[in-house]
Design a protein around this motif. Structure first.
Motif, mmCIF file in Angstrom:
data_model
loop_
_atom_site.group_PDB
_atom_site.id
_atom_site.type_symbol
_atom_site.label_atom_id
_atom_site.label_comp_id
_atom_site.label_asym_id
_atom_site.label_seq_id
_atom_site.Cartn_x
_atom_site.Cartn_y
_atom_site.Cartn_z
ATOM 1 N N ILE A 102 -7.231 32.510 7.257
ATOM 2 C CA ILE A 102 -6.700 32.929 8.557
ATOM 3 C C ILE A 102 -5.210 33.174 8.345
ATOM 4 O O ILE A 102 -4.554 32.399 7.642
ATOM 5 C CB ILE A 102 -6.894 31.830 9.629
ATOM 6 N N LYS A 130 0.940 28.428 10.447
ATOM 7 C CA LYS A 130 -0.352 29.046 10.772
ATOM 8 C C LYS A 130 -1.059 28.373 11.940
ATOM 9 O O LYS A 130 -2.176 28.759 12.288
ATOM 10 C CB LYS A 130 -1.273 29.009 9.545
ATOM 11 N N MET A 138 -13.641 36.014 1.609
ATOM 12 C CA MET A 138 -12.560 36.924 1.978
ATOM 13 C C MET A 138 -11.434 36.790 0.955
ATOM 14 O O MET A 138 -11.537 36.009 0.020
ATOM 15 C CB MET A 138 -12.067 36.608 3.391
ATOM 16 N N ARG A 167 2.314 42.422 5.429
ATOM 17 C CA ARG A 167 1.826 42.302 4.048
ATOM 18 C C ARG A 167 0.937 43.492 3.673
ATOM 19 O O ARG A 167 0.906 43.924 2.533
ATOM 20 C CB ARG A 167 1.062 40.980 3.892
ATOM 21 N N LEU A 213 -8.809 45.801 2.626
ATOM 22 C CA LEU A 213 -7.976 45.520 3.804
ATOM 23 C C LEU A 213 -6.494 45.711 3.498
ATOM 24 O O LEU A 213 -5.636 45.282 4.258
ATOM 25 C CB LEU A 213 -8.223 44.089 4.296
ATOM 26 N N GLY A 227 -10.008 40.920 8.877
ATOM 27 C CA GLY A 227 -9.584 42.273 9.239
ATOM 28 C C GLY A 227 -9.542 42.489 10.744
ATOM 29 O O GLY A 227 -9.367 43.605 11.215
ATOM 30 N N GLU A 242 -4.960 36.714 12.490
ATOM 31 C CA GLU A 242 -5.749 37.710 11.772
ATOM 32 C C GLU A 242 -6.765 36.967 10.908
ATOM 33 O O GLU A 242 -6.435 35.986 10.265
ATOM 34 C CB GLU A 242 -4.848 38.577 10.883
ATOM 35 N N MET A 250 0.526 39.303 8.447
ATOM 36 C CA MET A 250 -0.551 40.031 7.766
ATOM 37 C C MET A 250 -0.357 41.536 7.874
ATOM 38 O O MET A 250 -0.581 42.269 6.917
ATOM 39 C CB MET A 250 -1.916 39.618 8.312
ATOM 40 N N THR A 267 -4.166 34.471 -0.474
ATOM 41 C CA THR A 267 -3.680 33.519 -1.483
ATOM 42 C C THR A 267 -4.391 32.171 -1.373
ATOM 43 O O THR A 267 -4.557 31.477 -2.371
ATOM 44 C CB THR A 267 -2.159 33.297 -1.338
ATOM 45 N N THR A 268 -4.811 31.803 -0.172
ATOM 46 C CA THR A 268 -5.505 30.520 -0.013
ATOM 47 C C THR A 268 -6.882 30.579 -0.667
ATOM 48 O O THR A 268 -7.276 29.657 -1.397
ATOM 49 C CB THR A 268 -5.633 30.153 1.485
ATOM 50 N N GLU A 277 -4.822 44.646 0.662
ATOM 51 C CA GLU A 277 -4.195 43.554 -0.088
ATOM 52 C C GLU A 277 -3.978 43.953 -1.551
ATOM 53 O O GLU A 277 -4.638 44.854 -2.066
ATOM 54 C CB GLU A 277 -5.100 42.317 -0.055
HETATM 55 O O1 F6P Z 1 -6.635 39.813 3.904
HETATM 56 C C1 F6P Z 1 -7.554 38.800 3.677
HETATM 57 C C2 F6P Z 1 -7.215 37.521 4.400
HETATM 58 O O2 F6P Z 1 -8.280 36.610 4.230
HETATM 59 C C3 F6P Z 1 -6.942 37.690 5.890
HETATM 60 O O3 F6P Z 1 -8.080 37.896 6.654
HETATM 61 C C4 F6P Z 1 -6.151 36.443 6.203
HETATM 62 O O4 F6P Z 1 -5.375 36.594 7.362
HETATM 63 C C5 F6P Z 1 -5.291 36.330 4.976
HETATM 64 O O5 F6P Z 1 -6.010 36.938 3.914
HETATM 65 C C6 F6P Z 1 -4.864 34.948 4.613
HETATM 66 O O6 F6P Z 1 -4.012 35.047 3.510
HETATM 67 P P1 F6P Z 1 -3.234 33.808 2.878
HETATM 68 O O7 F6P Z 1 -4.255 32.836 2.457
HETATM 69 O O8 F6P Z 1 -2.494 34.410 1.726
HETATM 70 O O9 F6P Z 1 -2.320 33.285 3.934
#
Ligand code: F6P
Length: 254
Positions: A156, A224, A63, A165, A93, A187, A184, A162, A66-67, A95
């Motif tokens: 997550i 989170k 998916m 964003r 989605l 999606g 979230e 989300m 940023t993580t 992003e």
């Molecule tokens: O939009 C992709 C996604 O993996 C989401 O499902 C999830 O909520 C989000 O990115 C996590 O984003 P981050 O790692 O930036 O917090």
């Protein structure tokens, strides 16, 4: 001191594993809400898990976020991974391109020597477009590859954050508020009990298709904790890679 800290983190992981019903929980030091290097450590720890789990010729679905981008950044050339294929788990989605699943799967492939496939789907799919897209031969083809994935790696997020964003409409954000969405992932939006409140219309892996796949969740930061808890209520993953701040907060949850 380092040894006792590591011991502390692994005990924290074991407690959280029992608490959430997640077979393996890896905890890294710190709070990724506050420090960027913690996210990199999440990435490093997650990459280790991927290396331990992936087998030759596997399909790995990833998916965005940023993580996940931090995980891909830690990927290194590896003989087993070089024989695998990376694919995005789901279509657009909303992003930014840098953190889209397509971009991230290409980055995993570039660094490990693996192959990759892209899934080109617009972010806002109408019902009609959705139904005709899934019939397109090239789309059908990659969807089959995605569904055959053995390993799924995903982030997550906090529901409100989300939706903002992704520049979701005010009406939708209000609905999430009213329905008390907290998490979230993939999606999908969930409430605290892990119930699905809303699902974004895009093709790719659906949540009910995770059975039999090895699911690795990676998410950290104290902010989170509610989201991670809600997602694990919906369906405990096989592996959770998180940080100390989220882990300690999660242990307070019933
Ligand atoms: O939009 C992709 C996604 O993996 C989401 O499902 C999830 O909520 C989000 O990115 C996590 O984003 P981050 O790692 O930036 O917090």
């Amino acid at each position: 001191e380092v040894v006792s800290e590591l011991l502390g983190l692994s005990q924290l992981g074991d407690r959280l594993s029992a608490h959430l019903g997640v077979a393996t929980v890896i905890v890294v030091a710190g709070n990724s809400d506050e420090e960027e290097w913690v996210k990199q450590e999440l990435g490093r720890a997650c990459m280790k898990e991927i290396q331990a789990i992936a087998k030759a010729n596997d399909v790995l679905a990833v998916m965005g976020g940023t993580t996940l981008a931090a995980v891909a950044n830690m990927a290194e050339r590896n003989e087993t991974l070089a024989s695998t294929i990376f694919v995005p788990a789901r279509g657009g989605l909303g992003e930014k391109v840098e953190i889209q699943a397509n971009t991230i799967s290409a980055e995993f492939a570039r660094r490990t020597g693996a192959a990759y496939r892209l899934l080109h789907v617009p972010d806002q799919l109408s019902e009609d477009a959705y139904h005709s897209l899934v019939l397109e031969p090239t789309v059908k083809d990659i969807l089959e590859v995605i569904k055959s994935s053995a390993v799924v790696i995903h982030g997550i997020g906090d529901a409100q954050r989300m939706a903002t964003r992704r520049h979701s409409k005010d009406l939708f954000i209000e609905t999430l508020e009213r329905e008390e969405a907290v998490a979230e992932a993939f999606g999908y939006y969930f409430d605290a009990a892990g119930k699905i409140i809303y699902k974004q219309r895009t093709i790719g892996l659906q949540l009910n298709e995770l059975e039999g796949k090895h699911v690795i969740s990676v998410a950290g930061g104290k902010s989170k904790a509610n989201a991670i808890h809600a997602f694990m209520k919906h369906r405990p993953s096989d592996v959770l890679v998180t940080d100390e701040a989220a882990a300690k907060e999660l242990l307070q949850h019933k």
